[in-house]
Design a protein around this motif. Structure first.
Motif, PDB file in Angstrom:
ATOM      1  N   VAL A   9     -59.076  21.209 -66.237  1.00  0.00           N
ATOM      2  CA  VAL A   9     -58.454  21.730 -67.446  1.00  0.00           C
ATOM      3  C   VAL A   9     -58.849  23.173 -67.674  1.00  0.00           C
ATOM      4  O   VAL A   9     -60.000  23.535 -67.551  1.00  0.00           O
ATOM      5  CB  VAL A   9     -58.860  20.887 -68.674  1.00  0.00           C
ATOM      6  CG1 VAL A   9     -58.260  21.462 -69.939  1.00  0.00           C
ATOM      7  CG2 VAL A   9     -58.396  19.454 -68.494  1.00  0.00           C
ATOM      8  N   LEU A  10     -57.877  23.993 -68.038  1.00  0.00           N
ATOM      9  CA  LEU A  10     -58.156  25.382 -68.334  1.00  0.00           C
ATOM     10  C   LEU A  10     -57.177  25.906 -69.353  1.00  0.00           C
ATOM     11  O   LEU A  10     -55.982  25.639 -69.273  1.00  0.00           O
ATOM     12  CB  LEU A  10     -58.044  26.231 -67.058  1.00  0.00           C
ATOM     13  CG  LEU A  10     -58.109  27.748 -67.240  1.00  0.00           C
ATOM     14  CD1 LEU A  10     -59.489  28.134 -67.725  1.00  0.00           C
ATOM     15  CD2 LEU A  10     -57.779  28.462 -65.971  1.00  0.00           C
ATOM     16  N   GLY A  11     -57.664  26.677 -70.331  1.00  0.00           N
ATOM     17  CA  GLY A  11     -56.788  27.368 -71.263  1.00  0.00           C
ATOM     18  C   GLY A  11     -56.758  28.838 -70.916  1.00  0.00           C
ATOM     19  O   GLY A  11     -57.785  29.433 -70.729  1.00  0.00           O
ATOM     20  N   LYS A 236     -61.830  27.352 -75.637  1.00  0.00           N
ATOM     21  CA  LYS A 236     -62.225  26.101 -76.293  1.00  0.00           C
ATOM     22  C   LYS A 236     -61.841  24.891 -75.449  1.00  0.00           C
ATOM     23  O   LYS A 236     -62.566  23.897 -75.414  1.00  0.00           O
ATOM     24  CB  LYS A 236     -61.584  26.028 -77.681  1.00  0.00           C
ATOM     25  CG  LYS A 236     -62.192  27.006 -78.672  1.00  0.00           C
ATOM     26  CD  LYS A 236     -61.576  26.863 -80.046  1.00  0.00           C
ATOM     27  CE  LYS A 236     -60.185  27.427 -80.093  1.00  0.00           C
ATOM     28  NZ  LYS A 236     -59.657  27.489 -81.469  1.00  0.00           N
ATOM     29  N   LEU A 237     -60.724  24.971 -74.753  1.00  0.00           N
ATOM     30  CA  LEU A 237     -60.331  23.870 -73.876  1.00  0.00           C
ATOM     31  C   LEU A 237     -61.201  23.851 -72.623  1.00  0.00           C
ATOM     32  O   LEU A 237     -61.591  22.793 -72.133  1.00  0.00           O
ATOM     33  CB  LEU A 237     -58.855  24.003 -73.502  1.00  0.00           C
ATOM     34  CG  LEU A 237     -58.226  22.836 -72.760  1.00  0.00           C
ATOM     35  CD1 LEU A 237     -58.368  21.536 -73.536  1.00  0.00           C
ATOM     36  CD2 LEU A 237     -56.755  23.114 -72.476  1.00  0.00           C
ATOM     37  N   MET A 435     -68.273  28.894 -76.344  1.00  0.00           N
ATOM     38  CA  MET A 435     -66.822  28.921 -76.171  1.00  0.00           C
ATOM     39  C   MET A 435     -66.095  28.353 -77.395  1.00  0.00           C
ATOM     40  O   MET A 435     -65.107  27.639 -77.270  1.00  0.00           O
ATOM     41  CB  MET A 435     -66.433  28.149 -74.908  1.00  0.00           C
ATOM     42  CG  MET A 435     -67.007  28.734 -73.636  1.00  0.00           C
ATOM     43  SD  MET A 435     -66.529  27.784 -72.161  1.00  0.00           S
ATOM     44  CE  MET A 435     -67.400  28.678 -70.882  1.00  0.00           C
ATOM     45  N   SER A 436     -66.585  28.687 -78.575  1.00  0.00           N
ATOM     46  CA  SER A 436     -65.972  28.186 -79.802  1.00  0.00           C
ATOM     47  C   SER A 436     -64.851  29.081 -80.300  1.00  0.00           C
ATOM     48  O   SER A 436     -64.149  28.746 -81.255  1.00  0.00           O
ATOM     49  CB  SER A 436     -67.043  28.063 -80.894  1.00  0.00           C
ATOM     50  OG  SER A 436     -67.653  29.318 -81.134  1.00  0.00           O
ATOM     51  N   VAL A 437     -64.689  30.229 -79.681  1.00  0.00           N
ATOM     52  CA  VAL A 437     -63.676  31.200 -80.086  1.00  0.00           C
ATOM     53  C   VAL A 437     -62.870  31.620 -78.866  1.00  0.00           C
ATOM     54  O   VAL A 437     -63.433  31.873 -77.807  1.00  0.00           O
ATOM     55  CB  VAL A 437     -64.336  32.442 -80.723  1.00  0.00           C
ATOM     56  CG1 VAL A 437     -63.273  33.463 -81.129  1.00  0.00           C
ATOM     57  CG2 VAL A 437     -65.171  32.046 -81.931  1.00  0.00           C
ATOM     58  N   ASP A 438     -61.563  31.659 -79.009  1.00  0.00           N
ATOM     59  CA  ASP A 438     -60.694  32.118 -77.924  1.00  0.00           C
ATOM     60  C   ASP A 438     -60.636  33.642 -77.942  1.00  0.00           C
ATOM     61  O   ASP A 438     -60.117  34.237 -78.896  1.00  0.00           O
ATOM     62  CB  ASP A 438     -59.281  31.560 -78.089  1.00  0.00           C
ATOM     63  CG  ASP A 438     -59.212  30.063 -77.882  1.00  0.00           C
ATOM     64  OD1 ASP A 438     -60.145  29.514 -77.254  1.00  0.00           O
ATOM     65  OD2 ASP A 438     -58.239  29.441 -78.340  1.00  0.00           O
ATOM     66  N   PRO A 439     -61.164  34.317 -76.917  1.00  0.00           N
ATOM     67  CA  PRO A 439     -61.145  35.783 -76.917  1.00  0.00           C
ATOM     68  C   PRO A 439     -59.727  36.334 -76.802  1.00  0.00           C
ATOM     69  O   PRO A 439     -58.930  35.869 -75.993  1.00  0.00           O
ATOM     70  CB  PRO A 439     -61.977  36.158 -75.693  1.00  0.00           C
ATOM     71  CG  PRO A 439     -61.921  34.960 -74.807  1.00  0.00           C
ATOM     72  CD  PRO A 439     -61.822  33.777 -75.712  1.00  0.00           C
TER      73      PRO A 439
END
Length: 577
Positions: A9-11, A236-237, A435-439
């Motif tokens: 899995v990757l976002g 996050k993912l 990794m709680s924030v999507d850069p």
């Protein structure tokens, strides 16, 4: 790119060289080699490598996929803001980007002029090493926990070696159920809260698996294109199955330099870089810098910012690739045709190589070697093997996949390098808890200047016998000796500066450690001078005060003897007066 059980899995997408100072030298200049047991920093192709192309209201994400496990267990999930266009990407584009912009370290060694011959240092000599909004909480409103809310299938298509399905879910649990039903062994306890956040923002998901019978040698980059102007990496993912200190490296092609807008921008303290081992601690330096207070693990370092023409076109594309028709080519002539196109080379020793990473995988699919015959031997002389099954050669299938997986991706890779003049390379290293924030990123409208990927330092022995390392930024780090790096105070900051670039165009310096670093370097100089003074007095008392660290002791004794003789002569002359 991380595993979640059997699910990969990757976002990846969201809406919203300095010159070495010249030194006069009586001992000369020479290039330093890595310490024993140390290897030069390699080009690092691990972690997540993503290239964003931003222009005309579209975001085009080229995603490098790396996987070496069981092909049947390969599975991948990517959140996207809207139904995207999907295509095959170019592996050679990533190879060229990584090689062209990898941080490179050079160390020169000099002995400062101390009188006598002053021939100057041999400048230019060097050994190079070549080596990337707030946290969401789970809201059951859009995600839900009720089974049976199957996602809507927006599209299904083959993309090179992949089978891609675009899903539009209405609940996280329904999405998890679909993934598990289709061989994506997602961990519901971890996945549901994260999926819910994206679903609440009306995201879709691209699910990727390998086509039947496809091997991992056929895995290639994937290109996702969608409307937007602010790309980001939804970590996050990724965090569900990420490892500690994972590399996230992003490239950007566009008109101007790109900066993070909700992560901090961090500048490394060059004093911490170990030039003696050609930057072997570079990754550690990046980790420590982005983990510094204020950045708190959520920051990016700019590794390169400058003209995109630094990236070569080598191996990307040749127009002949799009003009050759394989549909009427017999099996025994395929290799010679590929050789004439510059894609294969076969020596007299029956050893064939290819400049393209997917070519042998295509040949193996459409023209497999007979049982027990090595591919390199077979493709060097297909007509030599009467056991070749004529029915195994599918010229139409080969022609289609050659265009889809080699010619068209290469052409697009060459186009983006030619069309967009500016390249930015950013790097961070994160652990799952960070990794709680999507850069998110954007092109900065103001001039920021370029960043060179080359670091050149000089380790010099001064006339007083002490050693200093002269950094690319002009500062000096006292201490160490020939082949030995200086010892830095444990309190010295790893980050020189921490900045924030806001979405509305404001640049804010949050932390500037420059003055503190200068003071600590000055303190080190005072301490070293005190030690040197003590050693000199001790040496004079013992008759060995003129020997210099790193020099032959016998030369020091000779110099010391000459000094004593001169001292005696001067005293005698003064006595006669």
């Amino acid at each position: 790119m991380q595993w979640i059980g059997r699910s990969f899995v990757l976002g990846l997408t969201c809406t919203a060289l300095l010159a070495t100072p010249r030194a006069e030298a009586c001992g000369g200049t020479f290039c330093d080699a890595p310490a024993q047991g140390q290897a030069p920093m390699p080009v690092d192709q691990t972690g997540e490598n993503v290239l964003f192309v931003m222009a005309n209201g579209m975001v085009e994400a080229h995603i490098q996929i790396q996987y070496t496990g069981d092909p049947e267990r390969f599975a991948w999930v990517i959140p996207v803001p809207t139904t995207p266009e999907l295509s095959v990407g170019s592996q050679n584009l990533f190879v060229n980007l990584l090689n062209a912009t990898v941080p490179t370290f050079t160390l020169n060694t000099t002995f400062d002029a101390c009188g006598g011959d002053s021939t100057g240092s041999r400048a230019g000599c060097g050994m190079s090493s070549s080596d990337d909004s707030g946290s969401a909480s789970y809201s059951p409103g859009g995600g839900g926990n009720t089974k049976g809310d199957a996602p809507q299938i927006r599209s299904r298509q083959a993309v090179g070696a992949f089978e891609a399905t675009v899903l539009e879910p209405t609940s996280a649990q329904g999405m998890v159920d679909w993934l598990e039903l289709n061989g994506f062994d997602a961990d519901a306890a971890d996945a549901v809260p994260v999926l819910s956040d994206y679903i609440n923002r009306h995201y879709q998901f691209v699910t990727i698996k390998l086509r039947p019978a496809a091997g991992t040698d056929e895995i290639h980059p994937l290109v996702i294109r969608y409307p937007g102007n602010e790309p980001c990496v939804p970590l996050k993912l990724t965090a569900i199955a990420a490892t500690d200190d994972m590399v996230v490296r992003t490239f950007f092609l566009g008109e101007r330099r790109v900066v993070p807008t909700n992560y901090k921008h961090v500048t490394l303290n060059q004093a911490h870089l170990d030039f003696r081992t050609l930057g072997s601690n570079y990754n550690l330096a990046v980790s420590r810098a982005v983990d510094s207070p204020v950045a708190n693990g959520q920051g990016f370092v700019t590794e390169y910012a400058g003209p995109s023409q630094v990236t070569p076109n080598t191996g990307l594309y040749d127009p002949v690739w799009s003009n050759v028709d394989f549909t009427s080519t017999p099996a025994e002539q395929v290799v010679s045709q590929l050789t004439s196109m510059g894609l294969m080379s076969c020596s007299d020793s029956f050893n064939c190589t290819s400049s393209h990473p997917l070519l042998f995988a295509l040949l193996d699919r459409y023209l497999p070697p007979p049982s027990g015959v090595a591919p390199a031997d077979y493709y060097a002389c297909v007509s030599c093997y009467t056991t070749t099954d004529p029915a195994s050669w599918d010229p139409n299938g080969f022609a289609t996949d050659f265009a889809t997986m080699i010619a068209e991706p290469g052409k697009r890779a060459q186009q983006v390098l030619q069309l967009y003049p500016y390249l930015t390379r950013l790097l961070t290293r994160l652990s799952p808890a960070e990794m709680s924030v999507d850069p998110m990123f954007q092109e900065w409208p103001q001039e920021l200047g370029d960043e060179n990927a080359t670091f050149s330092a000089t380790q010099a022995q001064t006339c007083s016998g002490d050693w200093v390392t002269r950094l690319p930024d002009g500062r000096e780090v006292p201490g160490g000796s020939l082949g030995v790096s200086p010892d830095l105070p444990s309190s010295m900051p790893w980050a020189e500066r921490i900045e924030e670039f806001t979405p509305d165009g404001e640049r804010i310096v949050l932390v500037d450690n420059s003055a503190a670093i200068r003071q600590q370097l000055a303190n080190m100089r005072v301490i070293n001078l005190s030690k040197e003074d003590t050693q000199t007095k001790s040496g004079l008392e013992s008759g060995c005060g003129c020997s210099l660290p790193g020099r032959d002791t016998s030369h020091g004794l000779i110099s010391c003897g000459l000094a004593l003789m001169l001292l005696v002569r001067r005293r005698r002359r003064s006595t006669q007066r």
